[in-house]
Scaffold this motif. Structure first.
Motif, mmCIF file in Angstrom:
data_model
loop_
_atom_site.group_PDB
_atom_site.id
_atom_site.type_symbol
_atom_site.label_atom_id
_atom_site.label_comp_id
_atom_site.label_asym_id
_atom_site.label_seq_id
_atom_site.Cartn_x
_atom_site.Cartn_y
_atom_site.Cartn_z
ATOM 1 N N GLN A 283 0.825 -1.204 0.000
ATOM 2 C CA GLN A 283 0.000 0.000 0.000
ATOM 3 C C GLN A 283 0.863 1.259 0.000
ATOM 4 N N TYR A 284 1.972 1.222 0.710
ATOM 5 C CA TYR A 284 2.899 2.362 0.733
ATOM 6 C C TYR A 284 3.456 2.608 -0.672
ATOM 7 N N ILE A 285 3.835 1.534 -1.348
ATOM 8 C CA ILE A 285 4.339 1.644 -2.717
ATOM 9 C C ILE A 285 3.245 2.185 -3.637
ATOM 10 N N ASN A 286 2.033 1.681 -3.470
ATOM 11 C CA ASN A 286 0.898 2.151 -4.260
ATOM 12 C C ASN A 286 0.660 3.655 -4.040
ATOM 13 N N ASP A 287 0.754 4.081 -2.792
ATOM 14 C CA ASP A 287 0.523 5.496 -2.466
ATOM 15 C C ASP A 287 1.611 6.412 -3.012
ATOM 16 N N HIS A 288 2.747 5.821 -3.395
ATOM 17 C CA HIS A 288 3.868 6.618 -3.890
ATOM 18 C C HIS A 288 4.089 6.428 -5.397
ATOM 19 N N GLY A 289 3.054 6.015 -6.114
ATOM 20 C CA GLY A 289 3.098 6.089 -7.566
ATOM 21 C C GLY A 289 3.323 4.813 -8.339
ATOM 22 N N PHE A 290 3.424 3.659 -7.657
ATOM 23 C CA PHE A 290 3.574 2.376 -8.346
ATOM 24 C C PHE A 290 2.375 1.490 -8.017
ATOM 25 N N LEU A 291 1.810 0.862 -9.039
ATOM 26 C CA LEU A 291 0.635 0.011 -8.841
ATOM 27 C C LEU A 291 1.037 -1.455 -8.851
ATOM 28 N N PRO A 292 1.158 -2.095 -7.669
ATOM 29 C CA PRO A 292 1.454 -3.532 -7.620
ATOM 30 C C PRO A 292 0.165 -4.347 -7.731
ATOM 31 N N ARG A 293 0.297 -5.665 -7.693
ATOM 32 C CA ARG A 293 -0.860 -6.544 -7.778
ATOM 33 C C ARG A 293 -1.289 -6.960 -6.374
#
Length: 336
Positions: A283-293
């Motif tokens: 979620q941290y990565i998602n919030d910083h501009g990368f969309l994981p699965r």
């Protein structure tokens, strides 16, 4: 948002100059009989196969669907989790489908698979190698035991090798009951052109092609794919770049968070993480501009999967992971 949730290639297969030349020379006013044959020959030559052992269709998904339709009646056996389209295509034609569940660490027990094959005697057993979504590549001995058992029970063994070009090459004996499915969407970077391959004996290829379209791929797609596989140096350079990105992605998670989050050793262009903090990092990565699965399935809710990106994007991703790790370490030190 940088998309790293679909296991796509972040780099193109061919440069704009080559593509422009291909488009300019393409004879769109004719049906692509010769273009299809040229691609099949180029692909077979690259892998040192006979053209009669190879066939192409609109993505590897179409081959999965054709197996569901063209192979003898009976249930399908697969793994849980594995590629979700196995279930989708089985459901399309009301073919019963059964599963062997993963262990807690997302590995699979060979003895459990063999037990289910003996119990169910499926029309075919299908699994991805390397495995999706774990990234694990099972050994040739593992596959041989399954193949031998499926032959003994009178069924087919379908090996979905969508990610094999990121993993370790192996030689498997070509037999009527062994079907290998491959794709040009991942390592070969032409997902948008939809090219899927099947490899087996001539007899089995003919059986699958009983329901083939007369022209499964268009002229432009075939010419681009032929240009790629006609240049072995180009293909090898592309694969080297892809594998370097895979190693860089793995290192980001193995070096920085594998002591607190499970990072499964991957032979693919993605990394699967799981554990108590996996979703928090995701979620941290998602919030910083990368969309994981992320996954909704009950047995996958604690997992997050990351695909490769360009070198500069992976550098950015690593900085985000490091920032999350600093925050995690700070919170732990405060709680102590």
């Amino acid at each position: 948002m940088i998309r790293i949730n679909k296991n796509e290639s972040p780099i193109p297969a061919l440069n704009p100059e080559i593509l422009t030349d291909i488009i300019t020379k393409a004879e769109f006013n004719f049906y692509p009989d010769e273009e299809y044959d040229a691609f099949i020959n180029a692909y077979a030559n690259y892998y040192q196969l006979s053209p009669t052992q190879v066939s192409a269709a609109n993505g590897s998904d179409e081959w999965i669907q054709k197996c569901m339709i063209a192979l003898p009646e009976g249930p399908v056996l697969t793994l849980n989790p594995d590629f979700f389209m196995y279930t989708a295509y089985a459901n399309q034609i009301n073919r019963p489908i059964h599963y062997v569940d993963a262990e807690d660490d997302y590995t699979f027990s060979l003895s459990k698979i063999k037990k289910e094959i003996n119990r169910l005697k499926p029309a075919f057993f299908i699994m991805s190698v390397p495995h999706n979504p774990s990234g694990i590549q099972y050994s040739k001995a593992f596959l041989d035991e399954i193949g031998d058992l499926m032959k003994a029970v009178g069924g087919y063994f379908i090996i979905d090798e969508a990610y094999l070009d990121f993993g370790d090459a192996y030689q498997i004996e070509h037999q009527d009951h062994i079907i290998q499915i491959r794709t040009l969407s991942k390592a070969f970077a032409i997902a948008g052109l939809r090219v899927g391959m099947v490899i087996s004996t001539e007899k089995t290829i003919q059986q699958l092609n009983r329901i083939a379209h007369p022209y499964p791929l268009n002229t432009l797609t075939l010419n681009i794919a032929t240009a790629l596989f006609s240049d072995k140096q180009l293909v090898n350079q592309l694969l080297q770049r892809q594998r370097a990105l895979c190693e860089k992605l793995r290192n980001i998670f193995e070096k920085n968070v594998s002591d607190i989050i499970h990072v499964i050793p991957s032979k693919t262009n993605f990394v699967l993480t799981y554990g108590d903090y996996a979703n928090d990092l995701g979620q941290y990565i998602n919030d910083h501009g990368f969309l994981p699965r992320f996954y909704n399935e009950e047995n996958m809710k604690q997992t997050v999967r990351y695909s490769i990106a360009t070198e500069s994007q992976l550098d950015e991703l690593e900085q985000i992971v490091l920032e999350w790790r600093k925050e995690y370490d700070l919170s732990k030190s405060k709680s102590n």
